[in-house]
Write an enzyme that holds these catalytic residues in place. Structure first.
Site, PDB file in Angstrom:
ATOM      1  N   ASN A 138      13.054  95.909 -16.954  1.00 23.85           N
ATOM      2  CA  ASN A 138      14.208  95.628 -17.807  1.00 23.85           C
ATOM      3  C   ASN A 138      14.992  94.517 -17.122  1.00 23.85           C
ATOM      4  O   ASN A 138      15.693  94.747 -16.141  1.00 23.85           O
ATOM      5  CB  ASN A 138      15.045  96.902 -17.952  1.00 23.85           C
ATOM      6  CG  ASN A 138      16.228  96.714 -18.892  1.00 23.85           C
ATOM      7  OD1 ASN A 138      16.493  95.588 -19.359  1.00 23.85           O
ATOM      8  ND2 ASN A 138      16.924  97.795 -19.163  1.00 23.85           N
ATOM      9  N   LYS A 151      15.763  95.540 -13.360  1.00 27.81           N
ATOM     10  CA  LYS A 151      15.594  96.977 -13.197  1.00 27.81           C
ATOM     11  C   LYS A 151      14.107  97.263 -13.322  1.00 27.81           C
ATOM     12  O   LYS A 151      13.467  96.741 -14.235  1.00 27.81           O
ATOM     13  CB  LYS A 151      16.342  97.670 -14.343  1.00 27.81           C
ATOM     14  CG  LYS A 151      17.151  98.875 -13.956  1.00 27.81           C
ATOM     15  CD  LYS A 151      17.954  99.345 -15.140  1.00 27.81           C
ATOM     16  CE  LYS A 151      17.793 100.845 -15.256  1.00 27.81           C
ATOM     17  NZ  LYS A 151      18.447 101.400 -16.438  1.00 27.81           N
ATOM     18  N   ARG A 156      11.105  95.784 -21.512  1.00 27.49           N
ATOM     19  CA  ARG A 156      12.116  96.021 -22.535  1.00 27.49           C
ATOM     20  C   ARG A 156      12.595  94.661 -23.037  1.00 27.49           C
ATOM     21  O   ARG A 156      13.046  93.823 -22.249  1.00 27.49           O
ATOM     22  CB  ARG A 156      13.295  96.785 -21.946  1.00 27.49           C
ATOM     23  CG  ARG A 156      14.410  96.941 -22.949  1.00 27.49           C
ATOM     24  CD  ARG A 156      15.575  97.719 -22.383  1.00 27.49           C
ATOM     25  NE  ARG A 156      16.555  97.918 -23.431  1.00 27.49           N
ATOM     26  CZ  ARG A 156      17.841  97.664 -23.294  1.00 27.49           C
ATOM     27  NH1 ARG A 156      18.326  97.208 -22.161  1.00 27.49           N
ATOM     28  NH2 ARG A 156      18.655  97.865 -24.299  1.00 27.49           N
ATOM     29  N   HIS A 170      19.068 100.258 -29.285  1.00 29.17           N
ATOM     30  CA  HIS A 170      18.803 101.560 -28.637  1.00 29.17           C
ATOM     31  C   HIS A 170      17.610 102.269 -29.281  1.00 29.17           C
ATOM     32  O   HIS A 170      17.487 103.487 -29.198  1.00 29.17           O
ATOM     33  CB  HIS A 170      20.009 102.524 -28.742  1.00 29.17           C
ATOM     34  CG  HIS A 170      21.174 102.169 -27.877  1.00 29.17           C
ATOM     35  ND1 HIS A 170      22.471 102.486 -28.237  1.00 29.17           N
ATOM     36  CD2 HIS A 170      21.259 101.530 -26.692  1.00 29.17           C
ATOM     37  CE1 HIS A 170      23.300 102.065 -27.303  1.00 29.17           C
ATOM     38  NE2 HIS A 170      22.588 101.474 -26.355  1.00 29.17           N
ATOM     39  N   GLY A 215      26.349 106.249 -24.426  1.00 29.05           N
ATOM     40  CA  GLY A 215      26.409 105.761 -23.046  1.00 29.05           C
ATOM     41  C   GLY A 215      27.566 104.798 -22.944  1.00 29.05           C
ATOM     42  O   GLY A 215      28.556 104.939 -23.670  1.00 29.05           O
ATOM     43  N   ARG A 269      33.315  98.017 -25.961  1.00 30.76           N
ATOM     44  CA  ARG A 269      33.212  97.386 -27.278  1.00 30.76           C
ATOM     45  C   ARG A 269      34.025  98.155 -28.313  1.00 30.76           C
ATOM     46  O   ARG A 269      34.051  99.383 -28.294  1.00 30.76           O
ATOM     47  CB  ARG A 269      31.749  97.333 -27.750  1.00 30.76           C
ATOM     48  CG  ARG A 269      30.848  96.505 -26.882  1.00 30.76           C
ATOM     49  CD  ARG A 269      29.470  96.340 -27.541  1.00 30.76           C
ATOM     50  NE  ARG A 269      28.505  95.855 -26.578  1.00 30.76           N
ATOM     51  CZ  ARG A 269      27.373  96.489 -26.267  1.00 30.76           C
ATOM     52  NH1 ARG A 269      27.049  97.624 -26.862  1.00 30.76           N
ATOM     53  NH2 ARG A 269      26.564  95.979 -25.370  1.00 30.76           N
ATOM     54  N   ASP A 308      35.035 104.238 -18.499  1.00 28.43           N
ATOM     55  CA  ASP A 308      34.292 105.424 -18.067  1.00 28.43           C
ATOM     56  C   ASP A 308      34.904 106.686 -18.691  1.00 28.43           C
ATOM     57  O   ASP A 308      36.077 106.991 -18.457  1.00 28.43           O
ATOM     58  CB  ASP A 308      34.319 105.509 -16.533  1.00 28.43           C
ATOM     59  CG  ASP A 308      33.287 106.498 -16.020  1.00 28.43           C
ATOM     60  OD1 ASP A 308      33.184 107.612 -16.585  1.00 28.43           O
ATOM     61  OD2 ASP A 308      32.587 106.165 -15.049  1.00 28.43           O
ATOM     62  N   GLY A 322      24.785 108.829 -20.978  1.00 30.75           N
ATOM     63  CA  GLY A 322      25.787 109.261 -19.994  1.00 30.75           C
ATOM     64  C   GLY A 322      26.855 110.191 -20.536  1.00 30.75           C
ATOM     65  O   GLY A 322      27.109 111.264 -19.974  1.00 30.75           O
ATOM     66  N   GLU A 377      25.099 113.346 -22.571  1.00 33.71           N
ATOM     67  CA  GLU A 377      24.441 114.355 -21.729  1.00 33.71           C
ATOM     68  C   GLU A 377      25.431 115.124 -20.862  1.00 33.71           C
ATOM     69  O   GLU A 377      25.147 116.243 -20.434  1.00 33.71           O
ATOM     70  CB  GLU A 377      23.395 113.677 -20.828  1.00 33.71           C
ATOM     71  CG  GLU A 377      22.190 113.170 -21.596  1.00 33.71           C
ATOM     72  CD  GLU A 377      21.287 112.266 -20.767  1.00 33.71           C
ATOM     73  OE1 GLU A 377      21.200 112.461 -19.539  1.00 33.71           O
ATOM     74  OE2 GLU A 377      20.665 111.356 -21.349  1.00 33.71           O
ATOM     75  N   GLU A 421      14.215 106.181 -21.419  1.00 31.73           N
ATOM     76  CA  GLU A 421      13.714 104.956 -22.037  1.00 31.73           C
ATOM     77  C   GLU A 421      12.529 104.389 -21.256  1.00 31.73           C
ATOM     78  O   GLU A 421      11.615 103.806 -21.838  1.00 31.73           O
ATOM     79  CB  GLU A 421      14.844 103.934 -22.157  1.00 31.73           C
ATOM     80  CG  GLU A 421      15.867 104.366 -23.203  1.00 31.73           C
ATOM     81  CD  GLU A 421      17.159 103.577 -23.172  1.00 31.73           C
ATOM     82  OE1 GLU A 421      17.257 102.606 -23.922  1.00 31.73           O
ATOM     83  OE2 GLU A 421      18.069 103.925 -22.399  1.00 31.73           O
TER      84      GLU A 421
HETATM   85  P1  AMP Z   1      24.859 105.194 -19.660  1.00 30.35           P
HETATM   86  O1  AMP Z   1      25.179 103.872 -20.308  1.00 30.35           O
HETATM   87  O2  AMP Z   1      23.987 106.061 -20.490  1.00 30.35           O
HETATM   88  O3  AMP Z   1      24.407 105.069 -18.242  1.00 30.35           O
HETATM   89  O4  AMP Z   1      26.257 105.981 -19.594  1.00 30.35           O
HETATM   90  C1  AMP Z   1      27.263 105.580 -18.705  1.00 30.35           C
HETATM   91  C2  AMP Z   1      28.564 106.242 -19.095  1.00 30.35           C
HETATM   92  O5  AMP Z   1      28.404 107.656 -19.156  1.00 30.35           O
HETATM   93  C3  AMP Z   1      29.674 106.043 -18.081  1.00 30.35           C
HETATM   94  O6  AMP Z   1      30.335 104.830 -18.278  1.00 30.35           O
HETATM   95  C4  AMP Z   1      30.573 107.217 -18.374  1.00 30.35           C
HETATM   96  O7  AMP Z   1      31.469 106.856 -19.404  1.00 30.35           O
HETATM   97  C5  AMP Z   1      29.650 108.276 -18.931  1.00 30.35           C
HETATM   98  N1  AMP Z   1      29.468 109.408 -17.996  1.00 30.35           N
HETATM   99  C6  AMP Z   1      28.624 109.508 -16.960  1.00 30.35           C
HETATM  100  N2  AMP Z   1      28.767 110.708 -16.353  1.00 30.35           N
HETATM  101  C7  AMP Z   1      29.711 111.394 -17.044  1.00 30.35           C
HETATM  102  C8  AMP Z   1      30.299 112.686 -16.923  1.00 30.35           C
HETATM  103  N3  AMP Z   1      29.945 113.545 -15.973  1.00 30.35           N
HETATM  104  N4  AMP Z   1      31.245 113.023 -17.823  1.00 30.35           N
HETATM  105  C9  AMP Z   1      31.621 112.185 -18.811  1.00 30.35           C
HETATM  106  N5  AMP Z   1      31.102 110.961 -18.964  1.00 30.35           N
HETATM  107  C10 AMP Z   1      30.153 110.558 -18.103  1.00 30.35           C
END
Ligand code: AMP
Length: 406
Positions: free
Chosen positions: A8, A15, A102, A191, A221, A252, A293, A341, A344, A394
């Site tokens: 990726n 990556k 990817r 996605h 995410g 965004r 986040d 993120g 899950e 992925e």
């Molecule tokens: P991803 O793009 O799938 O890697 O998701 C990243 C995002 O997941 C981060 O910017 C967080 O906003 C969220 N995230 C990761 N861990 C947690 C958690 N334990 N609780 C809530 N949000 C989380």
């Protein structure tokens, strides 16, 4: 022989993941960042995976990191090979039979994993018009990978491909048809690899044929999208011409009246780059709540911070609006899955997103929702809909699709 190297490639990052498809195991992964800058960062993780019948090894994973200058994507591949040589696993013992790439944008042209020929490279390059940040970076990775792994097939797996089944009514914007055609303006969706992987894993988990299920997958995410999947086919998705449309994301805005941009251009003096940066990089949770986040937003909300609370409420409000719309488009729903993120990890988001669907029998079980782990059901036994958490993978999906065409 089912090991695939998954790549990726971003504009300044690479990556990689070495995946054993048969064992559904990642043997190693790494991230090389700040390519082209004075000091780059290299992180490599080697995993020890038990063979069939073997006891689990004592040390499951070893992480290594270092800083060094990395000139370009070609140099990044040299660094990656050095990481494998120094920290394992030995590529001679686990030789990749193919490299899966990817690629973000496949336009209306690519709807399946595609072996990369010189003509395909030209097409990916040409599609840079639609994905000016991503496709050139993906192509740089492809070219460097082809030089480093000259003897194996390379396959492109497109982020847009899964959504090529969107009906015209879902992928057409209501603007001047000729102009849209000339500029290939339509909804593409993104996605796709994740939505495909999760919907298939969800069908297996509930033990029902994919073809019989109406599903909604929330990929939440840093970027976020939701897809309605009917019988395994994507029929509606929230990202559109670009990944900007749809849900509230980390940085965004998601959906916004397009006239806001006209107004800001006229009244706030923002030019196209300024608007691009505002809506893609400084909006969403970050713009409203001060952090992209969700962990910070949740902590802020718990501490009574008003901005964080509003950011959370806007985020959830949008999820509910999409859930309702997609249930209407599908004529009902059998399985709703959360992934990525936020999906899950944030139990509150999952519960709040579906909290108003009690009238149609959707019931999230609080205790199940609070548990952590892999693929799991979080709906109550008497829920009319199976609600699941399905960790996305992925890399495995790209590796599988790569293997399917070599
Ligand atoms: P991803 O793009 O799938 O890697 O998701 C990243 C995002 O997941 C981060 O910017 C967080 O906003 C969220 N995230 C990761 N861990 C947690 C958690 N334990 N609780 C809530 N949000 C989380």
């Amino acid at each position: 022989m089912s090991v695939v190297l998954v790549i990726n490639s971003g504009s300044s990052s690479l990556k990689y993941s070495l995946v054993d498809v048969e064992r559904e195991a990642e043997l190693a992964s790494g991230l090389i960042e700040r390519i082209g800058q004075p000091s780059g960062v290299v992180g490599h993780t080697a995993r020890v995976v038990a063979g069939p019948g073997e006891a689990a090894p004592a040390m499951l994973a070893a992480r290594h990191s270092e800083e060094r200058a990395i000139r370009d994507h070609g140099a990044a591949f040299d660094v990656m090979l050095q990481q494998f040589a120094a920290h394992g696993p030995d590529l001679a013992e686990h030789p990749p039979v193919a490299v899966g790439h990817r690629v973000v944008h496949g336009g209306a042209r690519f709807f399946e994993p595609t072996p990369i020929t010189p003509l395909v490279e030209i097409n990916i390059d040409e599609l840079s018009v639609l994905a000016p940040l991503h496709n050139p970076a993906n192509l740089a990775g492809i070219r460097a990978a082809k030089a480093a792994f000259a003897d194996v097939p390379h396959v492109a797996v497109f982020d847009t491909a899964f959504h090529q089944t969107l009906p015209a009514a879902a992928h057409t914007y209501a603007i001047d048809a000729g102009l849209a055609r000339d500029h290939r303006i339509r909804r593409y969706g993104f996605h796709g690899t994740s939505h495909k992987y999760v919907s298939e894993a969800a069908a297996r988990f509930v033990g029902r044929p994919l073809e019989s299920l109406r599903q909604i997958v929330f990929h939440l995410g840093n970027g976020a999208s939701v897809t309605a999947i009917d019988g395994g086919r994507s029929v509606e998705t929230s990202m559109g011409f670009t990944p900007l449309e749809g849900l509230v994301m980390g940085t965004r805005s998601g959906d916004i009246d397009p006239a806001v941009q006209l107004h800001l251009a006229r009244r706030a003096g923002l030019d196209t780059d300024g608007l691009d940066s505002l809506l893609n990089k400084r909006s969403g949770l970050l713009g409203l709540g001060g952090s992209n986040d969700m962990r910070d937003i949740l902590a802020g909300r718990d501490a009574g911070d008003e901005a964080a609370t509003l950011a959370y409420d806007v985020y959830v409000h949008r999820l509910r609006a999409y859930a309702g719309a997609y249930i209407a488009q599908l004529g009902g729903v059998d399985v709703i899955s959360f992934t990525a993120g936020v999906g899950e990890n944030a139990a509150a988001v999952r519960a709040d997103a579906l909290a108003t669907l009690g009238f149609m029998g959707v019931r999230v079980d609080a205790a199940r929702n609070a548990e952590r782990g892999g693929t799991r059901r979080i709906s109550a036994d008497d829920s009319s809909v199976d609600v699941l958490v399905v960790p996305t993978d992925e890399e495995l999906e790209i590796a599988r699709q790569t293997l399917s065409v070599v």
